[in-house]
Design an enzyme around this catalytic site. Sequence first.
Site, PDB file in Angstrom:
ATOM      1  N   GLU A 100       0.846  -1.205   0.000  1.00  0.00           N
ATOM      2  CA  GLU A 100       0.000   0.000   0.000  1.00  0.00           C
ATOM      3  C   GLU A 100       0.876   1.248   0.000  1.00  0.00           C
ATOM      4  O   GLU A 100       1.794   1.381   0.799  1.00  0.00           O
ATOM      5  CB  GLU A 100      -0.931  -0.026   1.231  1.00  0.00           C
ATOM      6  CG  GLU A 100      -1.683   1.251   1.503  1.00  0.00           C
ATOM      7  CD  GLU A 100      -2.520   1.776   0.331  1.00  0.00           C
ATOM      8  OE1 GLU A 100      -3.318   1.010  -0.227  1.00  0.00           O
ATOM      9  OE2 GLU A 100      -2.349   2.971  -0.007  1.00  0.00           O
ATOM     10  N   HIS A 145     -32.386  -7.297  23.852  1.00  0.00           N
ATOM     11  CA  HIS A 145     -31.248  -7.891  24.555  1.00  0.00           C
ATOM     12  C   HIS A 145     -31.301  -9.407  24.426  1.00  0.00           C
ATOM     13  O   HIS A 145     -32.388  -9.975  24.524  1.00  0.00           O
ATOM     14  CB  HIS A 145     -31.303  -7.505  26.036  1.00  0.00           C
ATOM     15  CG  HIS A 145     -30.187  -8.110  26.840  1.00  0.00           C
ATOM     16  ND1 HIS A 145     -28.909  -7.629  26.765  1.00  0.00           N
ATOM     17  CD2 HIS A 145     -30.192  -9.154  27.699  1.00  0.00           C
ATOM     18  CE1 HIS A 145     -28.138  -8.353  27.574  1.00  0.00           C
ATOM     19  NE2 HIS A 145     -28.892  -9.292  28.142  1.00  0.00           N
TER      20      HIS A 145
END
Length: 472
Positions: free
Chosen positions: A205, A447
């Site tokens: 990169e 939840h």
Amino acid sequence: MSRSVQAKAVVIGSGPGGYVCAIRLAQLGVSTILVEKKDLGGVCLNVGCIPSKALISASKLVSQIREAGEMGIHVSGLEINLKEMIEWKGGIVNKLTGGVEQLVTRNGGSIVRGMATFTGPNSLDVRADDGSVTKVGFEYAVIATGSTPAEIPGFSFDGENVLSSSHVMEFSEPPKKLAVVGGGYIGMELGSVFQRLGTHVTVIEYADRILPGFERDLVRPVEKRFTGAGGTVLTGTMAKGWKKSGDGVKIQLKKLSGGDIPDLEADAILLTVGRRPTSGNLGLETIGVKVDNKGFIEVDGAQRTNLDNIFAIGDVAGEPMLAHKASKEGEVAAEVIAGHPAQFDLKAIPAVVFTDPEIASVGMTRKEAQEAGHKVATGKFSFGANGRAMSLGETEGFVRVVIDKDSEVILGFEAVGPEVSNLIAEGGLALEMGALATDVGWTIHAHPTLSEVLMEAANAALGQAVHAVNRK
Ligand code: FAD
């Protein structure tokens, strides 16, 4: 041989921009022809979003099975048959591309196969593979010709040594060593696929980090997991050229900070340095449609080019080059052509990287919000403190929410962690609705779910997260 057809609207290119536009036009009662020179569905369905995500899921399953020992699951004799995996991926692609054809035609549109070239502001020729030409007359045209992989000096795609993202989706065997030139999202997603299938992957990169479009703390867990699993990342490094070496290649590298770096040996190079708009094959100069210096077609908020009856959408009409942006622009162009008031007037376009863990963002980062003049507060909550993440064995990462401190209006979400590609949709909705931190923070989230992390991050921005020690 030639024939002539006429429609109120013609759409050139059947990717997620073009096919969505054509379907919506037909649904709105506009006579529509969709023109495609290759496979219906464009890059996204054939060699982009969908096949890459299929391979990502399959390869993630491989690593999950390998890493399940902690949960008491021990698998021996795991066999990976890449040829079968590619066939499975092909089945998904065929189902979706077949769906495009049905949706266009059943909604009343028609499809013409071949390469479109403008011959005038209300006419184009479509040349099929067999040389026959269909002359299409139209009132409105929508250009949705997408993009193609970019090359860099010294690296041209040859399908054997220097490969594009499309080539690697048809591998029948994983290479032993793969060099990925370009550590953006396509390089990291596909590099990670082959790493999980057993390839040694080296990412080269130019920038000082992989995924340079994202904040450093979002990228860190991805790089950690990638290198932890044996991958190599060479940042601040330029690939200068390559030569054949035995059955593979030898790549010459240059460290941008100076100093020598040894040549890199690999079986092949995957070149993922960006994409270029496909605007050069349409005869745009014949009719005078304006293109910028990078080849993107210039459009206004209604997706109209400098010619009143010609529109452009998707990758060919500018960044970000993302399928969901292309589709939304396609809907806007269709509404405008059908005579309805419409504008591409959206607060935020989500961006997702399907690495391990995933990265997702929507709206402004903290820095962008500050630069835009906001007094900023942020709230961050970790997946490490979320019960569902623990039960999935995926506790790496966090969600950060950026808010305007005075008004408490949400300005952006950034996330790295499990399933953030899906969780970010709530962030997008919050931004479009102009939600306050309390709107997300005080909404009951089921939840135990990963979505509780978004709720806690929003509450943390107000100093009210329950499952954390809030900073004063
Ligand atoms: P395209 O999908 O490029 O389609 C354009 C079509 O026009 C093509 O079928 C082409 O053959 C046709 N065409 C071109 N010229 C002519 C002509 N003259 N006549 C007739 N037909 C013509 N985006 C995401 O949002 N999420 C992802 O996860 C994602 N993953 C990706 C992974 C990879 C490996 C790649 C390569 C891309 C990925 N993308 C992703 C990007 C996404 O694929 C593009 O943004 C999207 O396909 C652009 O859609 P489009 O309609 O503008 O054009």
